[in-house]
Design a protein around this motif. Sequence first.
Motif, short mmCIF file in Angstrom:
data_model
loop_
_atom_site.label_atom_id
_atom_site.label_comp_id
_atom_site.label_asym_id
_atom_site.label_seq_id
_atom_site.Cartn_x
_atom_site.Cartn_y
_atom_site.Cartn_z
N SER A 73 55.37 69.48 52.85
CA SER A 73 54.23 70.18 53.44
C SER A 73 54.42 70.24 54.95
CB SER A 73 52.91 69.49 53.09
OG SER A 73 52.91 68.15 53.54
N VAL A 74 53.95 71.33 55.53
CA VAL A 74 53.96 71.50 56.98
C VAL A 74 52.51 71.72 57.39
CG1 VAL A 74 54.82 72.84 58.92
CG2 VAL A 74 56.26 72.51 56.91
N PRO A 80 46.30 64.63 57.38
CA PRO A 80 46.97 63.56 56.63
C PRO A 80 48.14 64.13 55.83
CG PRO A 80 45.00 64.22 55.46
CD PRO A 80 45.01 65.01 56.74
N PRO A 81 49.09 63.30 55.42
CA PRO A 81 50.21 63.81 54.59
C PRO A 81 49.73 64.39 53.27
CG PRO A 81 50.72 61.64 55.49
CD PRO A 81 49.27 61.88 55.77
N ASN A 82 48.67 63.81 52.70
CA ASN A 82 48.20 64.26 51.37
C ASN A 82 46.70 64.07 51.30
OD1 ASN A 82 47.93 64.94 48.67
ND2 ASN A 82 48.51 62.90 47.94
N ILE A 83 45.96 65.15 51.39
CA ILE A 83 44.50 65.07 51.32
C ILE A 83 44.00 64.93 49.89
CG2 ILE A 83 44.06 67.54 51.09
CD1 ILE A 83 41.76 67.23 53.06
N ASN A 84 44.90 65.12 48.91
CA ASN A 84 44.48 65.03 47.51
C ASN A 84 44.16 63.61 47.07
OD1 ASN A 84 44.84 67.80 47.12
ND2 ASN A 84 47.00 67.55 46.61
N ILE A 85 44.43 62.62 47.91
CA ILE A 85 44.08 61.24 47.56
C ILE A 85 42.57 61.05 47.53
CG2 ILE A 85 46.25 60.28 48.44
CD1 ILE A 85 44.78 59.53 51.00
N ILE A 86 41.83 61.99 48.10
CA ILE A 86 40.36 61.94 48.06
C ILE A 86 39.91 62.53 46.74
CG2 ILE A 86 38.23 62.70 49.18
CD1 ILE A 86 39.85 62.95 51.77
N TYR A 157 56.19 66.86 56.40
CA TYR A 157 56.13 65.70 55.51
C TYR A 157 56.97 65.99 54.27
CZ TYR A 157 52.14 64.04 58.24
OH TYR A 157 51.33 63.60 59.26
N TRP A 158 57.82 65.06 53.91
CA TRP A 158 58.61 65.16 52.68
C TRP A 158 58.01 64.24 51.63
CZ3 TRP A 158 61.82 68.12 50.17
CH2 TRP A 158 62.54 67.61 49.10
#
Length: 426
Positions: A73-74, A80-86, A157-158
Motif C-alpha cells: 500500500s502507498v 497507519p499501515p493497515n486500517i482494517n485492524i479496526i 508499506y509492504w
Amino acid sequence: MRNYIITRVLLIIPTLFIVSIAGFFLSKQVPQDMVNSVLLMRSVDDSVYDPSSTAYKDVYLELGQDKPWFYFSVVPSHYPPNINIIVNPDSRKLIGFLLDQGYSFHIAKNISTEVESFGEKIDWTTGNVRDQLEKMLRTNTAILNQQSHRFYVPRFYWHGTNNQYHQWLRSFFDGSFGVSILDGKSALQKSRKALMWTLSITLVDIIISLLLGILLGVFIAKNPKGKLERLTGMILYAFYSLPLFWFATLMIIYFTTDQYGQWTNIFPSIGTEVYPGESTFNQIRYNFDKLILPIVCLTLHSLALITRFVRRSILNELEKPYVLTALSKGLTRSQVITRHVLPNALVPVVTLLGSIIPGAFAGSLVLEVIFNIPGFGRLLYTSISFADWNVSYCIIMIIAFVTVLSYLLSDILYAFFNPKIRYGQS
C-alpha cells in the motif's frame, strides 16, 4: 504457429490477474457488510449484529477482514499501515474520514472513542460530516485544532502474502473459490450449475445465429439492391438497434399472455419450475420451453451483426479476379457465390467467433435476470446484492477465462482455415 499458440496461452495468466484485481477492489466499494451476511446465514440472533459484539468480531477475524487488502500500500505518512485492524465499521469509516482531513491516526482514534462514548452516530448520507463532528466535540476543541498534516508525504508499506487478495487468489488456484456466505455451499459448485443454464441458452443462440446469419448474408449478397433483400436488412438492423433488456420486456408483455388476443399467447410465462431430486441437466430439459423466448430475443439481437458481416465479406470476394474467371466459364452468379465465393468469405467470419461468444454470454446475463432463469446472470446479480463475493469472483473469473479462450480459439481457427497465415514467423 506453435510458438504463437504458446504465447497466446501464456497471455491468459496476466489477463486473468488484471481482471481479478479490478474485481477485488471494486468489491471493496460496495456498501454491504460481509460479516452481517455471514451472521444472517448462520441464523444468529439480531442482537449480535452490533459491530461491537463478540460474534461480529469473531466472524470479522474468521473472514480475514482484519488483513490489508493487497500485497503493498502507498498511503500518506500519517496513515497507519493497515486500517482494517479496526473491527467496528463505523469507527473505521470515521477514522478514515479524519485521516483524510489531515489528523494523525492517534488523534483520529481519540476522536472516534469520544464519539462512541457520547453514544452518537454520524449521518454519512449528508455532506456536513465535519460540522457534525465539531458540534459533538465542541467541548474538546483542543483535539480539533491539532490538524497538522496539510501536505501528504507518501509512504510505502509492504504487507507480504498476509493480505485479503492473496487469501482469495489461493482459493482460485486450488479450485475451491471458497464458500457462499448465503448458504455455505461451494462457490464453484453453485457456479457450475448456473453455467449449465447459461450454456443452454448461449450455445443454441450461437448455432442458430451463425446458421441463419450465413443464409441471410448469402441471400442479401446475391441481390443487394433487391426490395426484399433491403427490407430484410432493415428489419434485422431494427432488432439490433433495440436495447436487449427493453426488447425482452416487450416480448414478455405482448407474447406470454392472451390479454392482447389469443394469437399473442405464443410463449410460456417467465420463470422456471423446480423438480426435486432431478439433476441440473434434467431440470434444464424439463424447462426448455421456458428458454425458447430468451433464445429468440438473443438470436434476433445478434443476427444482424453476423448477417452484415457475411454480406460484406461476400461482396468483397465478388470483386476479386477469380470470380470473373468463374463467370466466364458459364457459371451463374448464384453458383459462383455458392461454390467459390462462400468458402473464402467464411474465413473472416471465423474471427467473429471471438466476439460472438462473449457477446452471447453478456446478453444471456441480462436476460436471465429478466426471465428469472437460474443461470450466471441471476446468480451474479444475487451475489452482488448480498455481498457474496466468493461466488461473484468465481463467476467473473469464469467469464474472463471464456472470453480470453474464445479469442484464442478464433485466432487458431483463422490460421487453420487460411493457409496463407503463418503465425510466429517473425
